[in-house]
Design a protein around this motif. Structure first.
Motif, PDB file in Angstrom:
ATOM      1  N   LEU A  53     -12.864   7.288   4.975  1.00 18.59           N
ATOM      2  CA  LEU A  53     -13.005   6.544   6.221  1.00 18.59           C
ATOM      3  C   LEU A  53     -14.454   6.091   6.325  1.00 18.59           C
ATOM      4  O   LEU A  53     -15.365   6.847   5.989  1.00 18.59           O
ATOM      5  CB  LEU A  53     -12.647   7.420   7.415  1.00 18.59           C
ATOM      6  CG  LEU A  53     -11.242   8.028   7.427  1.00 18.59           C
ATOM      7  CD1 LEU A  53     -11.107   9.021   8.565  1.00 18.59           C
ATOM      8  CD2 LEU A  53     -10.186   6.933   7.527  1.00 18.59           C
ATOM      9  N   CYS A  55     -17.507   3.946   8.785  1.00 23.44           N
ATOM     10  CA  CYS A  55     -17.860   3.335  10.064  1.00 23.44           C
ATOM     11  C   CYS A  55     -19.335   2.969  10.108  1.00 23.44           C
ATOM     12  O   CYS A  55     -20.169   3.598   9.446  1.00 23.44           O
ATOM     13  CB  CYS A  55     -17.497   4.246  11.232  1.00 23.44           C
ATOM     14  SG  CYS A  55     -18.354   5.840  11.272  1.00 23.44           S
ATOM     15  N   ILE A  87     -10.434   3.226   4.254  1.00 18.99           N
ATOM     16  CA  ILE A  87     -10.191   2.448   5.460  1.00 18.99           C
ATOM     17  C   ILE A  87     -11.510   2.219   6.189  1.00 18.99           C
ATOM     18  O   ILE A  87     -12.205   3.186   6.543  1.00 18.99           O
ATOM     19  CB  ILE A  87      -9.215   3.173   6.415  1.00 18.99           C
ATOM     20  CG1 ILE A  87      -7.873   3.437   5.730  1.00 18.99           C
ATOM     21  CG2 ILE A  87      -9.017   2.364   7.700  1.00 18.99           C
ATOM     22  CD1 ILE A  87      -6.921   4.301   6.560  1.00 18.99           C
ATOM     23  N   LEU A  89     -13.140   1.550   9.502  1.00 21.54           N
ATOM     24  CA  LEU A  89     -12.766   1.698  10.903  1.00 21.54           C
ATOM     25  C   LEU A  89     -13.381   0.605  11.769  1.00 21.54           C
ATOM     26  O   LEU A  89     -13.346   0.690  13.001  1.00 21.54           O
ATOM     27  CB  LEU A  89     -13.207   3.074  11.406  1.00 21.54           C
ATOM     28  CG  LEU A  89     -12.662   4.275  10.626  1.00 21.54           C
ATOM     29  CD1 LEU A  89     -13.179   5.578  11.228  1.00 21.54           C
ATOM     30  CD2 LEU A  89     -11.138   4.263  10.580  1.00 21.54           C
ATOM     31  N   GLN A 112     -10.633   6.782  16.346  1.00 23.21           N
ATOM     32  CA  GLN A 112      -9.871   6.512  15.124  1.00 23.21           C
ATOM     33  C   GLN A 112      -9.914   7.704  14.181  1.00 23.21           C
ATOM     34  O   GLN A 112      -8.910   8.025  13.521  1.00 23.21           O
ATOM     35  CB  GLN A 112     -10.424   5.271  14.433  1.00 23.21           C
ATOM     36  CG  GLN A 112     -10.206   3.991  15.220  1.00 23.21           C
ATOM     37  CD  GLN A 112     -10.715   2.790  14.471  1.00 23.21           C
ATOM     38  OE1 GLN A 112     -10.031   2.239  13.591  1.00 23.21           O
ATOM     39  NE2 GLN A 112     -11.928   2.373  14.793  1.00 23.21           N
ATOM     40  N   VAL A 113     -11.059   8.368  14.095  1.00 17.75           N
ATOM     41  CA  VAL A 113     -11.153   9.562  13.253  1.00 17.75           C
ATOM     42  C   VAL A 113     -10.181  10.632  13.754  1.00 17.75           C
ATOM     43  O   VAL A 113      -9.455  11.246  12.967  1.00 17.75           O
ATOM     44  CB  VAL A 113     -12.598  10.102  13.244  1.00 17.75           C
ATOM     45  CG1 VAL A 113     -12.655  11.481  12.586  1.00 17.75           C
ATOM     46  CG2 VAL A 113     -13.527   9.136  12.517  1.00 17.75           C
ATOM     47  N   GLY A 117      -7.563  10.659  10.952  1.00 15.85           N
ATOM     48  CA  GLY A 117      -8.180  11.563   9.985  1.00 15.85           C
ATOM     49  C   GLY A 117      -7.416  12.853   9.791  1.00 15.85           C
ATOM     50  O   GLY A 117      -6.689  13.318  10.667  1.00 15.85           O
ATOM     51  N   ASP A 121      -9.840  14.391   4.190  1.00 13.91           N
ATOM     52  CA  ASP A 121     -10.551  13.116   4.129  1.00 13.91           C
ATOM     53  C   ASP A 121     -12.071  13.297   4.042  1.00 13.91           C
ATOM     54  O   ASP A 121     -12.593  14.399   4.210  1.00 13.91           O
ATOM     55  CB  ASP A 121     -10.232  12.266   5.365  1.00 13.91           C
ATOM     56  CG  ASP A 121      -8.767  11.886   5.463  1.00 13.91           C
ATOM     57  OD1 ASP A 121      -8.070  11.930   4.429  1.00 13.91           O
ATOM     58  OD2 ASP A 121      -8.318  11.557   6.575  1.00 13.91           O
ATOM     59  N   LEU A 123     -15.531  11.179   5.701  1.00 15.30           N
ATOM     60  CA  LEU A 123     -16.052  10.112   6.551  1.00 15.30           C
ATOM     61  C   LEU A 123     -17.437   9.722   6.061  1.00 15.30           C
ATOM     62  O   LEU A 123     -18.317  10.571   5.935  1.00 15.30           O
ATOM     63  CB  LEU A 123     -16.141  10.574   8.011  1.00 15.30           C
ATOM     64  CG  LEU A 123     -16.819   9.578   8.968  1.00 15.30           C
ATOM     65  CD1 LEU A 123     -15.950   8.334   9.153  1.00 15.30           C
ATOM     66  CD2 LEU A 123     -17.112  10.231  10.315  1.00 15.30           C
TER      67      LEU A 123
END
Length: 200
Positions: A53, A55, A87, A89, A112-113, A117, A121, A123
């Motif tokens: 993920l 961001c 992905i 975010l 979103q996490v 998530g 995963d 981040l």
């Protein structure tokens, strides 16, 4: 007059390129080990069914989308491999605008996490200042779930202090930090490919 202006612009461009090159040399000493650790962390996550993920804001948001596309598509078309789950975010404008309008901007990534998530995963939060409030909130939300975290920052900031792995580009110049980030992002993708698909 035109020649003088042209000469000044050439000098400015030259100085920019030389400083960017000098920064990348400093990154070899300051960022290499953490970048290698981050690549292994992402590869380990993908091996057990996790996903990456990402961001960030502004140029860093563009970096998130860029890196996610390299993972899902490929880094080099001469090296064929399956897509890798990643992905950004930053790309769902309907959600981003709805949440920012209804709640607040600081929670656009953490929400979103929390929703998408899982503990397997990773981040990756990108912030040139290291102090982007919504990226920091996303990191904190990830830790609550047990998600491993990587910060990609410049010099200083909170983000590097709370991430499991911090890749801190040694500069305070936003443009040069972003140029350094792009190089690291490509290296991360290459490292993950090596871990997952190359046995030699």
């Amino acid at each position: 007059m035109q020649f003088k202006i042209k000469s000044q612009l050439q000098q400015q461009a030259k100085e920019h390129l030389l400083e960017s090159a000098a920064l990348k040399r400093r990154m070899v000493d300051r960022c290499l080990d953490d970048t290698i650790l981050a690549g292994k962390l992402i590869a380990d996550s993908l091996q057990v069914g996790g996903k990456l993920l990402l961001c960030g804001n502004g140029g860093s948001a563009a970096d998130c989308q860029h890196l996610a596309s390299e993972f899902v598509n490929c880094l080099n078309k001469d090296f064929q491999r399956p897509g890798l789950a990643a992905i950004a975010l930053t790309t769902d404008t309907s959600f981003l605008t709805a949440y920012a309008n209804d709640c607040n901007f600081e929670g656009i990534f953490s929400r979103q996490v929390e929703t998408l998530g899982k503990s397997e995963d990773v981040l990756l939060g990108i912030s040139t200042s290291g102090n982007s409030a919504n990226v920091i909130q996303a990191m904190k939300a990830a830790k609550e779930i047990g998600i491993s975290t990587i910060a990609l920052t410049g010099s200083g900031g909170v983000l590097a202090e709370i991430a499991d792995i911090a890749i801190a580009v040694p500069s305070t110049n936003t443009q040069h930090i972003q140029e350094g980030h792009l190089a690291i992002e490509h290296i991360l993708c290459r490292l993950v490919e090596q871990h997952l698909f190359e046995t030699a």
